[in-house]
Design an enzyme around this catalytic site. Structure first.
Site, PDB file in Angstrom:
ATOM      1  N   SER A   1       2.812 -33.834  21.627  1.00 35.53           N
ATOM      2  CA  SER A   1       2.291 -34.962  20.416  1.00 35.53           C
ATOM      3  C   SER A   1       2.530 -34.497  18.770  1.00 35.53           C
ATOM      4  CB  SER A   1       1.248 -34.982  20.875  1.00 35.53           C
ATOM      5  OG  SER A   1       1.304 -36.788  20.440  1.00 35.53           O
TER       6      SER A   1
ATOM      7  N   ASP B   1       4.428 -37.755  26.332  1.00 32.70           N
ATOM      8  CA  ASP B   1       3.956 -36.496  25.894  1.00 32.70           C
ATOM      9  C   ASP B   1       2.391 -36.476  27.483  1.00 32.70           C
ATOM     10  OD1 ASP B   1       0.920 -35.993  24.678  1.00 32.70           O
ATOM     11  OD2 ASP B   1       1.766 -37.729  23.266  1.00 32.70           O
TER      12      ASP B   1
END
Length: 624
Positions: free
Chosen positions: A102, A212
């Site tokens: 991320s 993610d």
């Protein structure tokens, strides 16, 4: 005749540039990363890793134990990772490989590619993040421009060429496995590491679909160990669970995912992290990009506290300190210029809606000030790589409509603009303008030809901005040469502001218009003025309070500051021999959608001394 030729040229350019929309995109070739992909079993779990052996060979070439830095995710909270790196580098803590997920992956990419900490801090704290995101296309926010920008500022553009071996962790939905990206162009692979369904688009490549991986491994310490780190330093950027409203379905779902994330991440940190640096960012959310400098400072100070302990642990593990190789400063002026003026080239094609409210976004309007407009402007933008065609109507297209074609980067510093407007009034005829604009770092120059309200002219323009710490001056100026009559007219706008303290400032706004065919923006808050008013000026005494912690509204809106000011407005119109004065108080604030897209709110009360009456105004401005 000139109008017909102008429109004909616009149609030819549009047809040529957008003809690619008629053809389907060809299937992308199988990438080198796909051909080198391996499934690696590591401690009871399967990872898909690109060019695994090559990555490990780069690590194994060192004679000393390899230190891996695993950077956690967490949205804006994870900007604290940069402060961690800053403290580690200042204290000669070795970093031999990096993994990130991320936002941690974005920070790892910037540092791993060769940028210095100081330059990354400048980018992270000064970049207007709102300019990096657009609405739509498979998610709330389109983030392609983010990936292009990150690649533009990075000294090395491909992961396999990075100064520090760097891997980005994501999750492959098709295979149901964690995926480590170790090669490829930043702009083509970075999206996978922070794709959050609903917020940012899911990244796909060669029948792999990436999101993610933060729920399963928010701090990629296990990934660092898999890739060959002998000693893993991991960061942790937790969120405060107390802020949740468990009666809200949306917040309850977020809390449930966070509990799962904490469970997995806690196990990974306990087992694979040799040293953990926890940044005290629990009071911040994933939306707090406007607090970037404060988040960097938190990460830096928290790491400094732990440096003595870390040095002792490294010594015990037989890992010597190592002075990092000095990094050069790269010139980012042209890249920051392109971001500031929306000149980044994104290779994409499509159609997106245009919805404006609160301000006039007509292509014939100046940009420094925009006239308040209590109606919607709706339309669509067709885009194809470097070309943008915007079609915009006012009040459901009943009052007027306009078309504006922009072709970015005809040269490195030149853009072409073609504009057309029809207000259905045959007496004024149609307006059009062709303009070439030269972009400098803090100034622009332009030249062109056009017609407004039946008057033809040559156009010469410039704008500049000086943005110091305490003093700011922005100016936008247009000179119109009516060569048929030999007249010269000027539209000049200025915004000057001086900050006495962080909270108190004084500002002035001035607009001068000498023409009777060019509309000027309206800033006078008393009676409604004619758009050709000669002179408007405003003096504002401002107080702005930045909230120590942002206030969340409806889970996706964020209030970061509130302000109030006293204003004195003046206007003078020579044509009608009129002048007026208005004074009053006002309140303003900005709401940020996901911490990125601003919505401006301005409430004022003005007493106009000429008409001896009060005017109340609520200006609510946003663009979609």
């Amino acid at each position: 005749m000139k109008k017909i030729i102008f429109i004909f040229i616009l149609v030819i350019i549009f047809t040529t540039l957008f003809s690619g929309l008629l053809f389907a995109e060809s299937e992308p070739e199988r990438s080198a990363a796909e051909n080198s992909l391996q499934e690696i079993e590591f401690d009871g779990e399967s990872y898909l890793v690109e060019n695994y052996q090559h990555f490990k060979n780069r690590i194994g070439a060192k004679s000393e134990p390899a230190v891996g830095l695993a950077l956690s995710g967490g949205g804006a909270r994870a900007i604290a990772n940069l402060g961690v790196i800053k403290a580690l580098v200042e204290n000669n803590i070795p970093i031999d490989l990096m993994t990130g997920t991320s936002m941690g992956s974005i920070i790892a990419t910037l540092y791993g590619s060769g940028l210095s900490v100081d330059q990354i801090e400048e980018i992270v704290t000064d970049t207007p993040f709102a300019r990096l995101f657009n609405f739509g296309r498979g998610a709330l926010l389109n983030s392609k421009k983010v990936n292009i920008f990150m690649e533009s500022v990075a000294p090395q553009k491909k992961l396999e060429d990075f100064l520090i071996p760097t891997a980005q962790l994501s999750f492959d939905l098709a295979e149901g496995k964690k995926y480590l990206t170790t090669e490829g162009k930043i702009s083509e692979v970075l999206q996978a590491a922070y794709s959050i369904p609903g917020y940012f688009p899911i990244h796909s490549q060669n029948e792999h679909y990436f999101i993610d991986a933060g729920v399963l491994e928010s701090s990629p310490a296990k990934s660092a160990a898999l890739l060959g780190a002998d000693y893993v330093i991991a960061t942790h950027t937790p969120e405060d669970e107390k802020r949740y409203d468990y009666g809200s379905p949306f917040q309850s779902a977020n809390r449930f995912l966070e509990i799962i994330q904490d469970e997995y991440s806690g196990q990974i940190l306990d087992r694979y992290a040799d040293f953990i640096i926890t940044a005290d960012v629990e009071n911040y959310t994933f939306m707090d990009f406007n607090y970037a400098s404060r988040l960097v400072e938190i990460g830096y100070l928290e790491t400094l506290k732990k440096i003595p302990q870390l040095k002792a642990e490294l010594k015990k593990a037989g890992i010597p300190l190592r002075q990092p190789v000095p990094r050069q400063n790269y010139s980012l002026d042209s890249i920051l210029r392109d971001l500031e003026f929306d000149r980044l080239i994104v290779e994409e094609r499509g159609i997106s809606p245009l919805i404006y409210y609160g301000r006039d976004f007509s292509p014939f309007s100046q940009e420094l000030f925009r006239t308040p407009l209590d109606q919607f402007q709706v339309g669509a933008e067709i885009y194809y790589n470097r070309a943008r065609l915007a079609l915009l109507g006012e009040d459901s297209w009943e009052d007027a409509y306009s078309a504006a074609l922009r072709i970015k980067k005809i040269t490195d510093s030149l853009d072409l603009y073609l504009k057309y407007r029809n207000d259905y009034d045959s007496a004024t005829k149609n307006d059009y303008e062709a303009e070439l604009k030269y972009f400098g770092r803090r100034f622009n120059l332009s030249a062109g030809y056009g017609r407004r309200q039946g008057t033809e002219y040559l156009l010469f323009g410039n704008d500049f901005r000086y943005l110091g710490d305490d003093f700011q001056w922005q100016s936008e100026n247009d000179l119109f040469l009516n060569y048929q009559q030999g007249d010269v007219d000027i539209l000049s706008s200025h915004l000057i502001n001086y900050d006495f303290t962080e909270a108190w400032s004084i500002g002035t706004e001035v607009i001068y218009n000498s023409s009777d065919y060019v509309e000027s923006p309206l800033i006078y808050r008393g009676q409604k003025l004619d758009s050709n008013t000669n002179l408007q000026a405003s003096l504002n005494f401002n107080y702005n309070y930045n909230l120590q912690l942002p206030m969340e509204l409806l889970n996706f809106l964020q209030l970061t500051d509130i302000g109030g000011y006293l204003f004195v407005d003046y206007y003078s119109d020579q044509q009608w021999s009129e002048e007026g004065l208005a004074v009053g108080p006002a309140f303003n604030s900005r709401l940020y959608l996901l911490g990125l897209k601003p919505i401006e709110v301005d409430l004022f009360v003005a007493h106009d001394f000429e008409i001896k009456d009060q005017r109340y105004g609520l200006q609510f401005s946003y663009s979609f």
